[in-house]
Design an enzyme around this catalytic site. Structure first.
Site, PDB file in Angstrom:
ATOM      1  N   ASP A  94      42.604  38.184  30.338  1.00 22.73           N
ATOM      2  CA  ASP A  94      41.403  37.936  29.542  1.00 22.73           C
ATOM      3  C   ASP A  94      41.063  39.248  28.812  1.00 22.73           C
ATOM      4  OD1 ASP A  94      39.149  36.489  28.702  1.00 22.73           O
ATOM      5  OD2 ASP A  94      37.945  37.180  30.368  1.00 22.73           O
ATOM      6  N   THR A  95      40.169  40.065  29.355  1.00 22.39           N
ATOM      7  CA  THR A  95      39.889  41.364  28.715  1.00 22.39           C
ATOM      8  C   THR A  95      41.076  42.311  28.869  1.00 22.39           C
ATOM      9  OG1 THR A  95      38.941  42.278  30.754  1.00 22.39           O
ATOM     10  CG2 THR A  95      37.422  41.195  29.234  1.00 22.39           C
ATOM     11  N   GLY A  96      41.870  42.108  29.925  1.00 20.65           N
ATOM     12  CA  GLY A  96      43.006  42.993  30.193  1.00 20.65           C
ATOM     13  C   GLY A  96      42.640  44.138  31.133  1.00 20.65           C
ATOM     14  N   GLY A 115      44.937  33.983  42.033  1.00 18.73           N
ATOM     15  CA  GLY A 115      45.207  33.023  40.950  1.00 18.73           C
ATOM     16  C   GLY A 115      46.662  32.768  40.610  1.00 18.73           C
ATOM     17  N   LEU A 165      44.455  43.953  34.654  1.00 15.02           N
ATOM     18  CA  LEU A 165      45.875  44.279  34.529  1.00 15.02           C
ATOM     19  C   LEU A 165      46.092  45.743  34.173  1.00 15.02           C
ATOM     20  CD1 LEU A 165      48.213  42.561  35.087  1.00 15.02           C
ATOM     21  CD2 LEU A 165      48.294  41.849  32.725  1.00 15.02           C
ATOM     22  N   ARG A 208      41.850  25.071  42.589  1.00 19.29           N
ATOM     23  CA  ARG A 208      43.154  25.723  42.441  1.00 19.29           C
ATOM     24  C   ARG A 208      44.290  24.712  42.545  1.00 19.29           C
ATOM     25  NH1 ARG A 208      42.197  31.327  42.841  1.00 19.29           N
ATOM     26  NH2 ARG A 208      40.557  31.920  44.270  1.00 19.29           N
TER      27      ARG A 208
HETATM   28  P1  5GP Z   1      40.482  40.382  32.882  1.00 22.63           P
HETATM   29  O1  5GP Z   1      40.417  41.612  33.742  1.00 22.63           O
HETATM   30  O2  5GP Z   1      41.732  40.289  32.053  1.00 22.63           O
HETATM   31  O3  5GP Z   1      39.243  40.216  32.050  1.00 22.63           O
HETATM   32  O4  5GP Z   1      40.419  39.152  33.861  1.00 22.63           O
HETATM   33  C1  5GP Z   1      41.520  38.701  34.553  1.00 22.63           C
HETATM   34  C2  5GP Z   1      41.136  37.887  35.765  1.00 22.63           C
HETATM   35  O5  5GP Z   1      39.890  37.207  35.585  1.00 22.63           O
HETATM   36  C3  5GP Z   1      42.171  36.811  35.984  1.00 22.63           C
HETATM   37  O6  5GP Z   1      43.208  37.278  36.826  1.00 22.63           O
HETATM   38  C4  5GP Z   1      41.362  35.712  36.640  1.00 22.63           C
HETATM   39  O7  5GP Z   1      41.295  35.941  38.019  1.00 22.63           O
HETATM   40  C5  5GP Z   1      39.977  35.855  36.048  1.00 22.63           C
HETATM   41  N1  5GP Z   1      39.778  34.938  34.905  1.00 22.63           N
HETATM   42  C6  5GP Z   1      39.696  35.256  33.600  1.00 22.63           C
HETATM   43  N2  5GP Z   1      39.494  34.154  32.837  1.00 22.63           N
HETATM   44  C7  5GP Z   1      39.465  33.106  33.698  1.00 22.63           C
HETATM   45  C8  5GP Z   1      39.309  31.684  33.523  1.00 22.63           C
HETATM   46  O8  5GP Z   1      39.173  31.133  32.416  1.00 22.63           O
HETATM   47  N3  5GP Z   1      39.351  30.939  34.664  1.00 22.63           N
HETATM   48  C9  5GP Z   1      39.514  31.474  35.910  1.00 22.63           C
HETATM   49  N4  5GP Z   1      39.524  30.647  36.943  1.00 22.63           N
HETATM   50  N5  5GP Z   1      39.663  32.812  36.103  1.00 22.63           N
HETATM   51  C10 5GP Z   1      39.646  33.609  35.006  1.00 22.63           C
END
Ligand code: 5GP
Length: 184
Positions: A102-104, A43, A107, A164
């Site tokens: 998003d949730t983190g 992404g 990362l 993308r």
């Molecule tokens: P986390 O682990 O923070 O919940 O999710 C992070 C990853 O989920 C991001 O790097 C991305 O790949 C994916 N992601 C989270 N929200 C979105 C969204 O709204 N759209 C897309 N395309 N990917 C998302």
């Protein structure tokens, strides 16, 4: 695009303006240093490509790829490393480049993994921040935009590997796949 409703929430010009600002800040903060920018695949690749072209300090680029363990435990924080770095980051100033936090959980995994390699410093640059859904708190030094609790695509972000290439960030409605993430 059939059956789906795309609404632009961050137009191309705003993205470019914000990335210039981030590049300027990073150039100032890392003056006299040579940071390593680590793009999280897939992404972040467009954000990273535009960002490095407005960064004035010498730097290196590398990539990492991670994946969640299966749909059924998505959101559990169980992440696996798909592609590791080629560069040794020990003693280096590192900036993680992420598309959206998003949730983190993703990362958090990456950060812990990289800290074990003893970089001199480790910061995060995220184009998008969806604070509302955060499960793991962490400091994001560079953030482009805060986005609402809706699935977004474009500018590197996909829906089942598509979209993308859109030069803007759009929210996507009417897609079961997009909604699934938010029903957990
Ligand atoms: P986390 O682990 O923070 O919940 O999710 C992070 C990853 O989920 C991001 O790097 C991305 O790949 C994916 N992601 C989270 N929200 C979105 C969204 O709204 N759209 C897309 N395309 N990917 C998302």
């Amino acid at each position: 695009m059939k059956g789906k409703d795309f609404k632009i929430i961050i137009p191309r010009r705003e993205l470019q303006k914000k990335i210039k600002e981030l590049g300027k800040r990073i150039s100032e903060d890392y003056s006299g240093k040579e940071p390593i920018l680590i793009g999280i695949l897939k992404g972040s690749f467009i954000f990273l490509a535009d960002l490095i072209r407005v960064i004035k300090v010498p730097h290196e680029v590398d990539f990492m790829a991670v994946a969640s363990y299966g749909q059924e435990i998505e959101g559990s924080g169980v992440v696996k490393l798909i592609k590791d770095l080629n560069i040794n980051i020990e003693g280096k100033d590192v900036i993680i480049i992420e598309d959206i936090v998003d949730t983190g959980l993703t990362l958090n995994f990456i950060k812990k993994n990289l800290l074990l390699r003893n970089p001199r410093s480790l910061e995060i640059a995220a184009l998008l921040d969806r604070k509302e859904r955060r499960k793991v708190q962490m400091h994001l030094k560079y953030v482009g935009f805060t986005v609402p609790n809706e699935f977004v695509v474009g500018y590197g972000l996909d829906l089942a590997e598509r979209y993308r290439n859109l030069p803007y960030i759009a929210k996507i409605e009417g897609s079961k796949l997009a909604q699934r993430r938010f029903e957990l």
